[in-house]
Design an enzyme around this catalytic site. Structure first.
Site, PDB file in Angstrom:
ATOM      1  N   ARG A   1       5.533   2.434   3.015  1.00  0.00           N
ATOM      2  CA  ARG A   1       4.589   1.651   3.827  1.00  0.00           C
ATOM      3  C   ARG A   1       5.293   1.125   5.073  1.00  0.00           C
ATOM      4  O   ARG A   1       6.194   0.290   4.968  1.00  0.00           O
ATOM      5  CB  ARG A   1       4.074   0.452   3.010  1.00  0.00           C
TER       6      ARG A   1
ATOM      7  N   GLU B   1       4.882  -1.107   7.071  1.00  0.00           N
ATOM      8  CA  GLU B   1       4.218  -2.369   7.346  1.00  0.00           C
ATOM      9  C   GLU B   1       5.294  -3.373   7.760  1.00  0.00           C
ATOM     10  O   GLU B   1       6.277  -3.554   7.045  1.00  0.00           O
ATOM     11  CB  GLU B   1       3.545  -2.833   6.050  1.00  0.00           C
TER      12      GLU B   1
ATOM     13  N   ARG C   1       7.402 -10.315  -1.230  1.00  0.00           N
ATOM     14  CA  ARG C   1       6.880  -9.289  -2.135  1.00  0.00           C
ATOM     15  C   ARG C   1       6.565  -7.945  -1.478  1.00  0.00           C
ATOM     16  O   ARG C   1       5.958  -7.080  -2.100  1.00  0.00           O
ATOM     17  CB  ARG C   1       5.650  -9.819  -2.865  1.00  0.00           C
ATOM     18  N   HIS C   2       6.957  -7.764  -0.222  1.00  0.00           N
ATOM     19  CA  HIS C   2       6.727  -6.486   0.437  1.00  0.00           C
ATOM     20  C   HIS C   2       8.030  -5.725   0.654  1.00  0.00           C
ATOM     21  O   HIS C   2       9.028  -6.290   1.078  1.00  0.00           O
ATOM     22  CB  HIS C   2       6.047  -6.704   1.794  1.00  0.00           C
TER      23      HIS C   2
ATOM     24  N   GLU D   1      -0.760  -9.891  -7.472  1.00  0.00           N
ATOM     25  CA  GLU D   1      -1.315  -8.560  -7.720  1.00  0.00           C
ATOM     26  C   GLU D   1      -0.198  -7.562  -8.023  1.00  0.00           C
ATOM     27  O   GLU D   1       0.789  -7.501  -7.301  1.00  0.00           O
ATOM     28  CB  GLU D   1      -2.086  -8.122  -6.460  1.00  0.00           C
TER      29      GLU D   1
ATOM     30  N   SER E   1      -3.691  -2.131  -8.094  1.00  0.00           N
ATOM     31  CA  SER E   1      -4.978  -2.039  -7.430  1.00  0.00           C
ATOM     32  C   SER E   1      -5.578  -0.711  -7.850  1.00  0.00           C
ATOM     33  O   SER E   1      -4.866   0.295  -7.892  1.00  0.00           O
ATOM     34  CB  SER E   1      -4.752  -2.099  -5.918  1.00  0.00           C
TER      35      SER E   1
ATOM     36  N   ARG F   1       7.495  -5.199  -8.446  1.00  0.00           N
ATOM     37  CA  ARG F   1       6.695  -6.411  -8.666  1.00  0.00           C
ATOM     38  C   ARG F   1       6.546  -6.729 -10.149  1.00  0.00           C
ATOM     39  O   ARG F   1       6.621  -7.893 -10.547  1.00  0.00           O
ATOM     40  CB  ARG F   1       5.306  -6.259  -8.043  1.00  0.00           C
TER      41      ARG F   1
END
Lengths: 501, 501
Positions: free
Chosen positions: B273, B275, B281-282, B424, B427, B475
């Site tokens: 990712r 991002e 948590r990323h 989370e 998903s 996670r």
């Protein structure tokens, strides 16, 4: 959607018109509304492989694909398929089915998914083309769950035909690009299902064996900041405002885990090679089964563990995947895979002697060419009757800079390859765990020390002697099954010319 | 090697000079030649964890790291470490050890690896700092196998100190960047060893459970030709004369396997990712545990299977990894992880009601912010006493285009997230298996249909209803252990600012 495609689809749907109001069977067939989780019916769907004479005269609901369909007067014979299993289903005009219902069933496109309710009936003559030979299903209801388009890009029956049968009988086979371009359909064949179930089994057996031996599974990063092995054949990634590389192997990270006291580690993950090779055995992305472990005094401790792991895989496949092996053999006939216990280990100089005796001219420090590897495989098979062996003590000159030299002879090294049916499936070695020797060897290879500083620094705070190797999953699958192209054993292969699907 | 570094190394080696010729113990200590697989001695190395009173008065060879070393007059106490186990070793002047030998032992840098021969002696007072409290090793021989540099970038004792202890007692702890910059040493701590052994266990339990449920493991490509989920946050790769992308998830490929009749599939692999998120948590690269399966009539069939898989993981960790959990808890105290059987499933509207009751203002179709997720986790824990639950039926507007809408309410969807300790970890959703509806939803989201043509075409030849989800391994590890940063549970984390080691 382009309007042509939409029109096609409308035409297809039109052919599946709702039952006429005056049809006495009108509740018993039709298009099912798209399953959107509207309800939780307590209907039990029976697996096709469970449709046996034990269920004779029972009513069963089955979901399957229309594999073939053949209308004949007032009846229609369907073959319903579920993975590698199939059963004959009969829709015949009678109390439960009207003429319109039979016509509806006969018109459902092949590969569509249907729900069928039927009575299981014992048959008196075995049904040839089906796995469920002793029963057929007498259909009372049939609903289309998902309609396939009418023109399939390839026919499943063509896709499982043995090449020799195709050639001798002039029947169609499917070429590799057509298969790969339409992989979703090609993967439905009994052969593909078997190949990839067996591949899943290889991973499972690899891990089972290693966890039993006390190994820990690790996860290593694929995006790396420097191309550790010199920089050739590496893919570049844009990384925010900078750039990075895709790991060509988990080598450095496995070794860091060894320096971090994990002692015995393995990982399974993608490996990337930007090599412009268009051969039967090269991919630009493949799955590496990697092992690294410490040893006490001699790297053969590790070689023995790796060889035993492969032997456990071969045995496990024989025991648990016999059906899959037979299924693949039907389309691609091949001798059963042979191996010895303990595994045969030859030294490179012995292999050279065998090749020279067979007329090959090679220097002591030359690497094996692909044809010579294959020839050697045949010579070893003749002499030792094994398809699996280890070639030990390669010339130092043909191995990476981090390979430990032999203690007695500076021209050879503590390194090894393993072979299946004459092709290399694993390359490994004792690694240099001394930072000073590692530095010297890197300099000898002309490698920029700045670029591998982090690598060398990993060994500065106490490093145990260790060795390891990397196995190519697709190659093991291909060679175990005696296939001839690694694209057959990669679900979605990547090569210099193929990035899709 | 830079000349400064080389000089340092020479100095270090100089301190480890060969024994003097007149030393009566001179054969009993020294630097071992680099282990280059010179020989295969039949010496057995005993594991430190096996040094117990049962072996009292036996002679044992042990390989370990010098964890600590303390010289005191004519003797030197060493603590030898092997992974999470350690034992005290005593080198004392006497028949076996000379004054020089004791000095040699005392001078070995911490973290060096040594081979020690000693007599196992029962002690009368338990040894506090060691895992082997009832015995010590009376050293007769000691050889350095791999010498560590004298200055360690971090001290292992500091690296396992609980933060509160560091703060209250003013003792050193190690900050995260120092840990990650020197990961090879940080990973040697008992805490890190426990974290990553437990993480290996999560993967093992995930696969064991799914293989038992009849799933097949698949391998999906990471280099892809088109960014299937719209093109944001995707890394670009140079691919020969063209370019490609790194897969943000195995989504499309899992679904293709479903359309190819594998029915139940899973995969474990890296997910990328791009991002620019610098949160606890990323990560830009993490490990996805992915599941996809067909269902008969309702996607809850899949939700139940996924939830049960997670429950089996939680149970397995409790049963098989209790020591690891306790070890991590020593440094990072935390409440035991609680879960219910069957798993609690709440609908999104129920969660909204709970949050509103707690004073949060949110619209029916708003997504949950991170603080609201955490608050909801606390509310659920209070009301239901569980750290694990499912949130079902998200608003359609906040989910990807391929999410199946609810059959009764066009504003909600057949989608779900799963949470651990209010964050989370998964998903998932029922996916649209109808090419026409998929096309409409993609158009509604403004997605270029040309770019997802291959994706939509996968559903044109009969596609079963299916659902699935993706779990973030780091996670799950973090939240199960109650840690507070995902970098603690990634061996070599990648974020926008970190690409090394």
């Amino acid at each position: 959607m382009p309007s042509a495609a939409r029109k096609t689809q409308e035409r297809e749907r039109a052919s599946m018109e709702p039952p006429p109001a005056d049809d006495y069977a009108k509740e018993r067939y039709g298009m099912s509304p798209m399953i959107q989780s509207q309800e939780k019916p307590d209907r039990i769907l029976v697996r096709i492989k469970d449709l046996t004479v034990e269920r004779a005269d029972e009513v069963a609901w089955v979901r399957g694909r229309i594999h073939t369909s053949r209308a004949k007067g007032k009846q229609c014979f369907l073959v319903l398929r579920q993975q590698q299993f199939n059963v004959q289903a009969l829709v015949a005009v009678g109390d439960h089915a009207s003429k319109q219902m039979v016509k509806f069933a006969a018109n459902i496109n092949k590969e569509s998914i249907v729900d069928v309710e039927g009575v299981v009936r014992k048959v008196h003559q075995k049904i040839g083309g089906c796995t469920q030979q002793d029963v057929e299903l007498h259909v009372q209801r049939i609903y289309v769950i998902s309609l396939a388009e009418p023109r399939l890009p390839l026919q499943l029956d063509d896709a499982v035909r043995a090449e020799v049968e195709g050639e001798e009988e002039g029947r169609a086979t499917v070429n590799q690009d057509t298969r790969l371009d339409n992989r979703v359909i090609d993967l439905r064949t009994s052969t593909s299902q078997a190949v990839f179930r067996l591949q899943s089994g290889i991973c499972q057996l690899f891990r089972e064996t290693l966890i039993h031996k006390g190994f820990v599974e690790i996860q290593t990063p694929k995006i790396i900041s420097a191309a550790s092995e010199g920089g050739a054949n590496v893919f570049t990634v844009s990384y925010f405002k900078s750039s990075a590389y895709l790991a060509q192997s988990p080598q450095l990270y496995k070794q860091m885990c060894i320096c971090a006291d994990f002692e015995k580690v393995f990982c399974i993950g993608p490996v990337f090679r930007a090599e412009d090779s268009n051969t039967h055995r090269h991919l630009t992305e493949f799955v590496g089964l990697d092992i690294e472990m410490t040893f006490n005094y001699h790297y053969h401790e590790v070689v023995d563990e790796i060889a035993d792991t492969l032997v456990q895989i071969f045995k496990g496949l024989q025991e648990r995947f016999q059906n899959e092996i037979l299924t693949v053999n039907k389309q691609f006939p091949c001798e059963p895979f042979k191996f010895l216990e303990p595994t045969l280990r030859l030294e490179y100089r012995e292999a050279l002697a065998m090749l020279r005796e067979a007329g090959v001219e090679m220097g002591d420090e030359d690497d094996l060419s692909t044809p010579n590897e294959k020839l050697l495989g045949r010579l070893v098979k003749e002499k030792y009757d094994t398809d699996f062996y280890i070639l030990d003590k390669y010339p130092l000159a043909v191995r990476p800079f981090y390979t430990m030299p032999d203690p007695g002879n500076p021209k050879i090294s503590n390194s090894y390859d393993m072979f299946m049916r004459g092709e290399e499936i694993l390359s490994g070695a004792q690694r240099i765990h001394d930072p000073q020797l590692l530095t010297e060897r890197a300099q000898h290879h002309g490698i920029d020390l700045e670029k591998i500083k982090a690598y060398i620094d990993s060994f500065r705070f106490g490093a145990p002697p260790h060795a390891g190797g990397g196995i190519g999953l697709e190659r093991v699958t291909m060679l175990y099954l005696g296939l001839n192209n690694v694209r057959q054993t990669s679900m979605f292969p990547r090569d210099p010319k193929r990035l899709t699907p």
